[in-house]
Design an enzyme around this catalytic site. Structure first.
Site: not given
Ligand code: ADP
Ligand code: MG
Length: 389
Positions: A32, A193, A346, A369
């Site tokens: 960053r 989620k 992230g 976000g």
């Molecule tokens: P990003 O930061 O790319 O937007 P998120 O924060 O929404 O992604 O989600 C990332 C998290 O989701 C990671 O910590 C990962 O471990 C978790 N994750 C992915 N698949 C699963 C799963 N099947 N069960 C539980 N957690 C999961």
């Molecule tokens: Mg995340």
């Protein structure tokens, strides 16, 4: 930003220096900081006085020693090859006297703006104080542009406000994606989620040809399809909504792909017993932690035929080696295609870096976000406030 006369002027630049700082007090990932260099170097080249302000972590409106900006100042100074004066506050006498001492071509980094509770409240008086330090405001913090805070939105009321190069580049890249994507256009959504990403999923139905869902959020959709999901991460209160999204996709002719097999384990632990099963055979006391090889194959086939791909959210618990294969496979497919590929989020960005393919992605967004809200079609307050939006 180029249209503004900045030479010799005091320019307040909102940057996103929210970087990880390790136990040793050193910045452990300077991505960053590097991302802000084009704007900073341009201003220095124009002989401006560059006053930088950022947040770091979540100090919740209080001074917190572990969130001071000093490690960032150190790293920035190395990258710029010139001294960076770190100031222990972002407003008040300390900040003012540091700015008063600046010569053209100097760089000052103010203290973490979130040490003041007024920042996140977008307090007008606080915004006026920040603005009082400068003649021009440049917002280069795309990652916080979806927040109406004093240093992103409030300050723009009191100074001529323009976008920095990073901000401009993000808006151009993501804007192009929504305006004229080359087709087929495929979105890959994953992560923990569904609730985090429902709005963007719903709005993507108007834009994409195929929506691929993996990761933890897939479980809620699998449940909606009538599958047993065992002890997998599940948002029981979102099953109905997931059902609605599946029907909506059908109605709009959007191809909607869910995993057909998953890696299950008895616990979210690298050492736990694990196996790969088709989604109709998830055992009641096991949890799905990654997509399986058949899902990878089907998703890859669609991705290889795509001309535009956006990806947000890992396919599994990629932090643990035994459950990282699905995410790594998708990262490699995106690296190998010559389609336009855009990644935000992230954890997704971390996964792509871990797979060593980041430089083969068309655009890696610095805002998780913010990029999601932009793709939803929302106005970002930090952008709306700018003259050159
Ligand atoms: P990003 O930061 O790319 O937007 P998120 O924060 O929404 O992604 O989600 C990332 C998290 O989701 C990671 O910590 C990962 O471990 C978790 N994750 C992915 N698949 C699963 C799963 N099947 N069960 C539980 N957690 C999961
Ligand atoms: Mg995340």
């Amino acid at each position: 930003m180029r249209a503004q006369e900045v030479s010799g002027k005091r320019v307040l630049v909102r940057v996103d220096f929210n970087v990880p700082v390790g136990q040793n007090g050193q910045v452990s990932d300077d991505t960053r900081i590097r991302a802000a260099l084009p704007t900073i170097n341009y201003l220095l080249g124009q002989k401006a006085k560059v006053i930088l302000v950022s947040h770091l972590g979540r100090p919740k409106g209080k001074i917190d020693e572990k969130y001071r900006m000093d490690p960032v100042a150190g790293r920035l100074s190395e990258l710029l090859g010139q001294p960076v004066t770190k100031v222990d506050d972002c407003v008040g006498e300390l900040a003012q006297s540091a700015v008063d001492r600046m010569q053209s071509g100097d760089v000052v980094l103010l203290e973490n703006v979130r040490f003041h509770p007024e920042e996140e409240k977008n307090n007008e008086d606080f915004a006026r104080q920040l603005a009082g330090l400068a003649d021009i405001f440049v917002n280069d913090a795309f990652g916080t542009a979806h927040r109406a805070h004093a240093s992103t939105e409030g300050v723009a009321k009191f100074l001529p406000a323009v976008a920095g190069f990073l901000m401009e580049n993000e808006l151009n890249m993501l804007g192009k994606l929504l305006a004229e994507p080359e087709r087929p256009f495929v979105a890959v959504m994953g992560g923990a989620k569904v609730s985090d990403k429902i709005a963007v999923i719903a709005s993507l139905f108007n834009k994409v040809d195929t929506l691929i869902i993996g990761g933890g959020m897939a479980n809620t959709f699998l449940k909606a399809q009538g599958f047993e999901t065992g002890i997998s991460l599940l948002e029981a209160d979102k099953v109905e909504m997931a059902q609605g999204l599946i029907e909506e996709a059908k109605k709009r002719g959007v191809n909607f792909l869910l995993p057909v097999d998953v890696v299950v384990a008895v616990a979210a632990d690298p050492g736990a017993d694990r196996k790969t099963v088709p989604v109709e055979k998830i055992p009641t006391d096991w949890m799905a932690l990654d997509i399986g090889p058949e899902s990878v194959a089907r998703f890859s086939e669609v991705l290889q035929a795509a001309r535009t791909v956006i990806w947000n959210g890992p396919m599994g618990v990629f932090e643990m080696e035994p459950f990282a294969k699905g995410t790594e496979a998708i990262a490699r497919v995106l690296a190998e295609t010559d389609a336009t590929t855009v990644i935000g989020g992230g954890d997704s960005v971390a996964a792509v870096k871990k797979a060593g393919v980041a430089q083969k992605i068309t655009h890696i967004s610095t805002g998780g976000g913010a990029s999601l809200e932009f793709l939803e079609g929302k106005q970002l307050p930090g952008v709306v406030a700018l003259l050159d939006k």
